[in-house]
Design a protein around this motif. Sequence first.
Motif, short mmCIF file in Angstrom:
data_model
loop_
_atom_site.label_atom_id
_atom_site.label_comp_id
_atom_site.label_asym_id
_atom_site.label_seq_id
_atom_site.Cartn_x
_atom_site.Cartn_y
_atom_site.Cartn_z
N THR A 139 0.83 -1.19 0.00
CA THR A 139 0.00 0.00 0.00
C THR A 139 0.87 1.24 0.00
O THR A 139 1.98 1.24 0.55
CB THR A 139 -0.94 0.02 1.23
N GLU A 140 0.39 2.28 -0.67
CA GLU A 140 0.99 3.59 -0.52
C GLU A 140 0.36 4.28 0.69
O GLU A 140 -0.49 3.71 1.37
CB GLU A 140 0.81 4.40 -1.81
N VAL A 141 0.78 5.50 0.96
CA VAL A 141 0.40 6.17 2.21
C VAL A 141 -0.31 7.49 1.90
O VAL A 141 0.21 8.29 1.11
CB VAL A 141 1.66 6.44 3.07
N PRO A 142 -1.49 7.72 2.50
CA PRO A 142 -2.21 8.97 2.22
C PRO A 142 -1.79 10.11 3.12
O PRO A 142 -1.43 9.92 4.28
CB PRO A 142 -3.67 8.57 2.51
N VAL A 143 -1.85 11.31 2.57
CA VAL A 143 -1.74 12.54 3.35
C VAL A 143 -2.99 13.35 3.02
O VAL A 143 -3.19 13.76 1.86
CB VAL A 143 -0.48 13.35 2.99
N PHE A 144 -3.85 13.56 4.00
CA PHE A 144 -5.11 14.25 3.76
C PHE A 144 -4.90 15.76 3.86
O PHE A 144 -4.47 16.28 4.89
CB PHE A 144 -6.17 13.78 4.76
N VAL A 145 -5.21 16.44 2.77
CA VAL A 145 -4.99 17.88 2.65
C VAL A 145 -6.35 18.58 2.73
O VAL A 145 -7.21 18.37 1.87
CB VAL A 145 -4.29 18.21 1.33
N GLY A 146 -6.54 19.38 3.77
CA GLY A 146 -7.83 20.00 4.01
C GLY A 146 -8.18 21.09 3.01
O GLY A 146 -7.33 21.89 2.62
N GLU A 147 -9.46 21.12 2.61
CA GLU A 147 -9.93 22.13 1.67
C GLU A 147 -10.93 23.08 2.32
O GLU A 147 -11.60 23.85 1.62
CB GLU A 147 -10.54 21.45 0.44
N HIS A 208 -8.31 -8.99 6.18
CA HIS A 208 -8.14 -10.20 5.36
C HIS A 208 -6.77 -10.31 4.70
O HIS A 208 -6.51 -11.32 4.04
CB HIS A 208 -9.21 -10.22 4.26
N LEU A 209 -5.91 -9.31 4.86
CA LEU A 209 -4.69 -9.25 4.07
C LEU A 209 -3.52 -8.75 4.91
O LEU A 209 -3.67 -7.81 5.68
CB LEU A 209 -4.90 -8.29 2.88
N ASP A 210 -2.38 -9.41 4.76
CA ASP A 210 -1.14 -8.90 5.34
C ASP A 210 -0.49 -7.99 4.30
O ASP A 210 -0.11 -8.44 3.22
CB ASP A 210 -0.19 -10.05 5.70
N VAL A 211 -0.34 -6.72 4.63
CA VAL A 211 0.14 -5.73 3.67
C VAL A 211 1.25 -4.91 4.31
O VAL A 211 1.27 -4.71 5.52
CB VAL A 211 -1.02 -4.82 3.20
N SER A 212 2.19 -4.44 3.49
CA SER A 212 3.24 -3.55 3.97
C SER A 212 3.17 -2.25 3.18
O SER A 212 2.74 -2.23 2.03
CB SER A 212 4.62 -4.20 3.84
N ALA A 213 3.60 -1.17 3.82
CA ALA A 213 3.53 0.15 3.19
C ALA A 213 4.89 0.54 2.62
O ALA A 213 5.93 0.28 3.22
CB ALA A 213 3.08 1.19 4.21
#
Length: 334
Positions: A139-147, A208-213
């Motif tokens: 997975t990639e990683v989100p950065v939430f940018v406020g509007e 359900h999933l083993d995931v790495s970032a």
Amino acid sequence: MTDSDPTAGSRRPTPVSVLLPTVRWTEACDEVTDQLRGPAAFTGGDEGERGGDCAADELLVICDSPDDPVAARRGDLPDRVRILVAGEPEGCSGKANAIAAGMETAANDRIAWTDDDFRHPPDWLATLDADYDRRGPTTEVPVFVGEDPLARLFEPAYVIGGTLAVFAAGVAWGGAVIFERDDLRDGEAAFRRDLRRTVSDDGTLTEHLDVSAVDRTRYVRAGGSLRGSLERFVRFLTITRYHAPRATAFNAAFGVAMAALCLFAPFVGVSLVTALAGAAYARFGIARATFLLAAPGVLIAPPLMAYALARRTFVWGGRRYRWRSMFDVEVEPV
């Protein structure tokens, strides 16, 4: 396979099915379409018919209803793109229903999920696919940018509780995650069954999933109105409440402690929470001054968390959800 192997240079990449839930054709649809590899796989028909070479990427743009604006493009689609109408959700969120329908319909075993609220650079799909080859589910990683003002006030909390948590805790982010069907621990049928009776698509995937970032962020637009930002906060807290109850309890206790410190020892408290937020921003290369809002964000966190925990419904994507327990969801009109 070594460089001397005669087939090394000719080995074709594993084809990927990209699932993109949206009700409108957006820039993200064009961005992902331009990155699809392989010969034309879907030509003709309203929904697109399987044809050509199977070793091709595909994009499934998934909407809820034939009346959604994107459905009007079913007769005029680029190669390797299909419009899928998932239908109205019953007992689950529209997003979870769309992903379940996409998983059922996708032609390939390697699946990528994405959203339409961030920019997909030209190498997005190829890079994510290469990540899978090296490390498995990624997975990639989100950065939430406020509007809007409230969303900007939430930014430090979302960096610490969202960006950092996804990176460090093996949490899947549905905006940019790749895996194969066989990676699902309990099988795909069990996964799709759970999706169709809950709210959070990526929370359920994490179960359900083993995931790495990977150490790669995507800036995601958040909010736009005070009401929308408040509903998002309620939804996020409800998701963690059901999928990570211990983390939610810790976050609540930590938030109260930091708010008390800022109130009763303001110099120490404000300095500490601002430094913590600044360190998290620096860790992920987030060049935004909103880390300076960490202290006021901490002060409003306890009453907002109490409000969110007291709420019995929240609005998301034009629907109101009454989420009573992990697999007890009622969808109501707004």
